[in-house]
Design a protein around this motif. Structure first.
Motif, PDB file in Angstrom:
ATOM      1  N   MET B   1       0.845  -1.190   0.000  1.00 56.58           N
ATOM      2  CA  MET B   1       0.000   0.000   0.000  1.00 56.58           C
ATOM      3  C   MET B   1       0.882   1.241   0.000  1.00 56.58           C
ATOM      4  SD  MET B   1      -2.778  -1.098   2.865  1.00 56.58           S
ATOM      5  CE  MET B   1      -1.471  -1.339   4.050  1.00 56.58           C
ATOM      6  N   ILE B   2       0.563   2.131  -0.899  1.00 60.45           N
ATOM      7  CA  ILE B   2       1.361   3.344  -1.058  1.00 60.45           C
ATOM      8  C   ILE B   2       0.445   4.529  -0.739  1.00 60.45           C
ATOM      9  CG2 ILE B   2       2.807   4.659  -2.670  1.00 60.45           C
ATOM     10  CD1 ILE B   2       3.795   1.788  -2.210  1.00 60.45           C
ATOM     11  N   PRO B   3       0.939   5.509  -0.003  1.00 59.01           N
ATOM     12  CA  PRO B   3       0.091   6.681   0.277  1.00 59.01           C
ATOM     13  C   PRO B   3      -0.262   7.428  -1.005  1.00 59.01           C
ATOM     14  CG  PRO B   3       2.072   6.686   1.654  1.00 59.01           C
ATOM     15  CD  PRO B   3       2.256   5.623   0.614  1.00 59.01           C
ATOM     16  N   SER B   5      -0.418  10.727  -3.360  1.00 65.64           N
ATOM     17  CA  SER B   5       0.674  11.682  -3.612  1.00 65.64           C
ATOM     18  C   SER B   5       0.608  12.874  -2.668  1.00 65.64           C
ATOM     19  CB  SER B   5       0.592  12.201  -5.051  1.00 65.64           C
ATOM     20  OG  SER B   5       0.914  11.183  -5.942  1.00 65.64           O
ATOM     21  N   PHE B   6       1.758  13.375  -2.337  1.00 66.52           N
ATOM     22  CA  PHE B   6       1.836  14.589  -1.514  1.00 66.52           C
ATOM     23  C   PHE B   6       3.113  15.329  -1.866  1.00 66.52           C
ATOM     24  CE2 PHE B   6       3.566  10.975   0.837  1.00 66.52           C
ATOM     25  CZ  PHE B   6       4.853  11.416   1.139  1.00 66.52           C
ATOM     26  N   GLU B   7       3.098  16.590  -1.502  1.00 66.69           N
ATOM     27  CA  GLU B   7       4.315  17.387  -1.635  1.00 66.69           C
ATOM     28  C   GLU B   7       5.110  17.254  -0.346  1.00 66.69           C
ATOM     29  OE1 GLU B   7       5.571  22.101  -2.124  1.00 66.69           O
ATOM     30  OE2 GLU B   7       3.480  21.506  -2.418  1.00 66.69           O
ATOM     31  N   TYR B   8       6.416  17.136  -0.465  1.00 69.73           N
ATOM     32  CA  TYR B   8       7.262  16.907   0.713  1.00 69.73           C
ATOM     33  C   TYR B   8       8.178  18.108   0.907  1.00 69.73           C
ATOM     34  CZ  TYR B   8      11.099  14.809   3.457  1.00 69.73           C
ATOM     35  OH  TYR B   8      12.066  14.542   4.394  1.00 69.73           O
ATOM     36  N   LEU B  31       5.252  15.675   9.838  1.00 70.01           N
ATOM     37  CA  LEU B  31       5.775  14.311   9.858  1.00 70.01           C
ATOM     38  C   LEU B  31       6.948  14.263  10.837  1.00 70.01           C
ATOM     39  CD1 LEU B  31       5.979  11.417   8.547  1.00 70.01           C
ATOM     40  CD2 LEU B  31       7.645  12.433   6.972  1.00 70.01           C
ATOM     41  N   GLY B  34       6.535   9.335  11.956  1.00 69.54           N
ATOM     42  CA  GLY B  34       5.608   8.830  10.945  1.00 69.54           C
ATOM     43  C   GLY B  34       4.856   7.584  11.357  1.00 69.54           C
ATOM     44  N   HIS B  35       5.015   7.146  12.610  1.00 70.24           N
ATOM     45  CA  HIS B  35       4.430   5.849  12.943  1.00 70.24           C
ATOM     46  C   HIS B  35       2.957   5.911  13.332  1.00 70.24           C
ATOM     47  CE1 HIS B  35       8.023   3.994  11.945  1.00 70.24           C
ATOM     48  NE2 HIS B  35       7.802   2.876  12.598  1.00 70.24           N
ATOM     49  N   LEU B  38       1.892   7.690   8.887  1.00 65.34           N
ATOM     50  CA  LEU B  38       2.083   6.929   7.645  1.00 65.34           C
ATOM     51  C   LEU B  38       1.113   5.740   7.525  1.00 65.34           C
ATOM     52  CD1 LEU B  38       5.961   7.105   7.172  1.00 65.34           C
ATOM     53  CD2 LEU B  38       4.198   8.407   5.987  1.00 65.34           C
ATOM     54  N   PRO B  39       0.861   4.992   8.603  1.00 62.55           N
ATOM     55  CA  PRO B  39      -0.147   3.936   8.453  1.00 62.55           C
ATOM     56  C   PRO B  39      -1.510   4.472   8.019  1.00 62.55           C
ATOM     57  CG  PRO B  39       1.145   3.545  10.421  1.00 62.55           C
ATOM     58  CD  PRO B  39       1.541   4.911   9.898  1.00 62.55           C
ATOM     59  N   LYS B  42      -1.276   5.297   4.336  1.00 60.70           N
ATOM     60  CA  LYS B  42      -1.265   4.104   3.483  1.00 60.70           C
ATOM     61  C   LYS B  42      -2.672   3.538   3.320  1.00 60.70           C
ATOM     62  CE  LYS B  42       2.189   1.218   4.013  1.00 60.70           C
ATOM     63  NZ  LYS B  42       3.136   0.341   4.731  1.00 60.70           N
ATOM     64  N   GLY B  49      -2.049  17.027   1.595  1.00 63.25           N
ATOM     65  CA  GLY B  49      -1.439  17.459   0.342  1.00 63.25           C
ATOM     66  C   GLY B  49       0.036  17.754   0.499  1.00 63.25           C
ATOM     67  N   VAL B  50       0.407  18.137   1.713  1.00 66.35           N
ATOM     68  CA  VAL B  50       1.790  18.525   1.977  1.00 66.35           C
ATOM     69  C   VAL B  50       2.245  17.863   3.275  1.00 66.35           C
ATOM     70  CG1 VAL B  50       3.372  20.462   2.395  1.00 66.35           C
ATOM     71  CG2 VAL B  50       1.379  20.781   0.915  1.00 66.35           C
TER      72      VAL B  50
END
Lengths: 159, 273
Positions: B1-3, B5-8, B31, B34-35, B38-39, B42, B49-50
């Motif tokens: 599973m991939i998140p 899209s976002f701007e980093y 961020l 991320g624990h 991020l889940p 995902k 968005g950012v």
């Protein structure tokens, strides 16, 4: 809102070798390792930070690489199962899994070994209970853990 | 599973992080380790968005003596807290509980600030921070403000932090002589608490509950019963009063209420209340 996604340049040292790559920010570290660097020893199991099959060392400590972005590993050192042996000589934890038959199907093994390496780095002489608690983040569906615990104990005694 | 899209963007300082929050508004999420985030990303339960990566703000990753408090930087990993000699001496209920979070890999990566700012009532540390009267330090465009733990958790995944504030520090009082206990019940060692209970005895006894409502709770009925001279088991019997336990695959609300009574009794006994 339209998102301006810009690929990001990362510099990551993986198993001692420097890599410079452009990655989409949402790329997971496990995805980068497996798909970009072709290091497929680290496995994707649950993909939800439960099973630990994707465990690698990030700057020397165990992490679940399905829950780390590749951009977060920028300027860091990653060690995967492929980087553990010294030439033809297994790392003591790898050898312990051989000596004690610490696997059956083998799917969890790379992550289990990397978790054990990190555990022994922090606690070189763990009790059996400390080993069991130390690998609580890694699931094995075959062995019942007995031989895995024995393998890690063997490594602790032979490092 | 991939998140999605976002701007980093990577924050270079606390002030930079705040200005990035101002720039990107509610599209942005911070961020840290991320624990928690991020889940969710995902699973597409969160699609910021950012992402503003504050993970490299090393100034926020330390534990220091601060008079009658210990200041824990928001980016301090659970493993650092678990093994901190200062916290083990001065506020052992916090270091112990940090060692109960997730598993070793999660504790290497997850941060106290991320856990607290995420505001999940099933998390272990928020309940303990509530019970010890911790103070959250937030930095925003107007400067720094301190928020007592009792005012911090406002709803399910909601806190008193505004969209342009960054949690920088968690201050916990020194309680070197207090009796304490954190009781966590789950099915697998690495899981979230189905229910958790903390007791801290420092003169009077404070009792907190994990995963018994939309926010971490004080078991005020138990505390009042103890004040009135009730026995530990009689006080523990009212542990579910004033709670709003969730029902899910791990158990019904009634089961959680039962667990709360049992775990509070065990916590009170271990804390020597």
């Amino acid at each position: 809102m339209a998102i301006a996604v810009v690929n990001r340049r990362i510099e990551v040292t993986v198993n001692g070798k420097a890599h410079v790559d452009e990655v989409e920010p949402r790329t997971l570290l496990i995805q980068y390792l497996r798909e970009k660097l072709d290091l497929t020893g680290s496995h994707v199991g649950c993909d939800t930070s439960n099973c630990g099959a994707c465990t690698v060392l990030l700057d020397g400590v165990s992490v679940k690489s399905c829950t780390v972005l590749a951009v977060q590993a920028d300027e860091c050192a990653v060690t995967t199962i492929e980087g553990l042996a010294d030439g033809d000589t297994f790392h003591p934890v790898q050898q312990g899994f051989v000596e004690k038959h610490g696997l059956q199907c083998g799917y969890c093994t790379p992550g289990m070994i990397m978790a054990a390496v990190s555990l022994l780095d922090e606690n070189p002489h763990p009790t059996e209970q400390e080993i069991r608690e130390g690998i609580e983040g890694n699931l094995c569906r075959c062995t019942g853990y007995k031989n895995i615990v024995d393998a890690i104990q063997w490594a602790a005694e032979n490092s | 599973m991939i998140p999605a899209s976002f701007e980093y963007v990577r924050a270079e300082s606390v002030d930079h992080a705040v200005s990035l929050l101002q720039e990107h508004g509610e599209e942005a999420k911070l961020l840290a380790g991320g624990h928690s985030l991020l889940p969710l990303m995902k699973l597409r339960l969160a699609q910021p968005g950012v992402l503003i990566d504050i993970g490299r703000l090393g100034d926020l990753a330390n534990i220091r003596d601060d008079g009658d408090m210990v200041s824990i930087g928001a980016l301090t990993h659970h493993a650092q807290i678990e093994h901190s000699p200062l916290l083990r001496q001065e506020c052992p209920v916090v270091s112990h509980t940090a060692g109960q979070v997730g598993d070793l890999q999660v504790r290497h990566r997850g941060t106290i600030g991320g856990s607290v700012a995420h505001g999940d009532s099933a998390s272990d540390l928020p309940t303990v921070l509530l019970a010890v009267d911790a103070v959250m330090v937030a930095h925003g465009p107007e400067g720094t403000r301190e928020i007592p733990a009792s005012d911090f958790f406002t709803g399910f995944w909601e806190t008193a932090l505004t969209d342009v504030e960054l949690l920088t520090t968690i201050k916990v009082p020194k309680l070197p002589n207090a009796g304490w206990s954190y009781q966590k019940f789950n099915r697998r060692a690495q899981d979230w608490a189905i229910v958790g209970a903390v007791a801290v005895k420092n003169g009077t006894t404070r009792v907190g509950l994990t995963n018994m409502g939309s926010i971490p709770l004080r078991a005020t009925a138990v505390e009042a019963a103890l004040q009135a001279g009730a026995s530990l088991s009689d006080a523990a019997a009212v542990a579910a009063e004033g709670t709003n336990a969730p029902a899910d695959v791990n158990g019904s609300a009634a089961y959680r209420e039962h667990l709360a009574r049992v775990l509070v009794r065990r916590a009170l006994e271990e804390a020597g209340s």
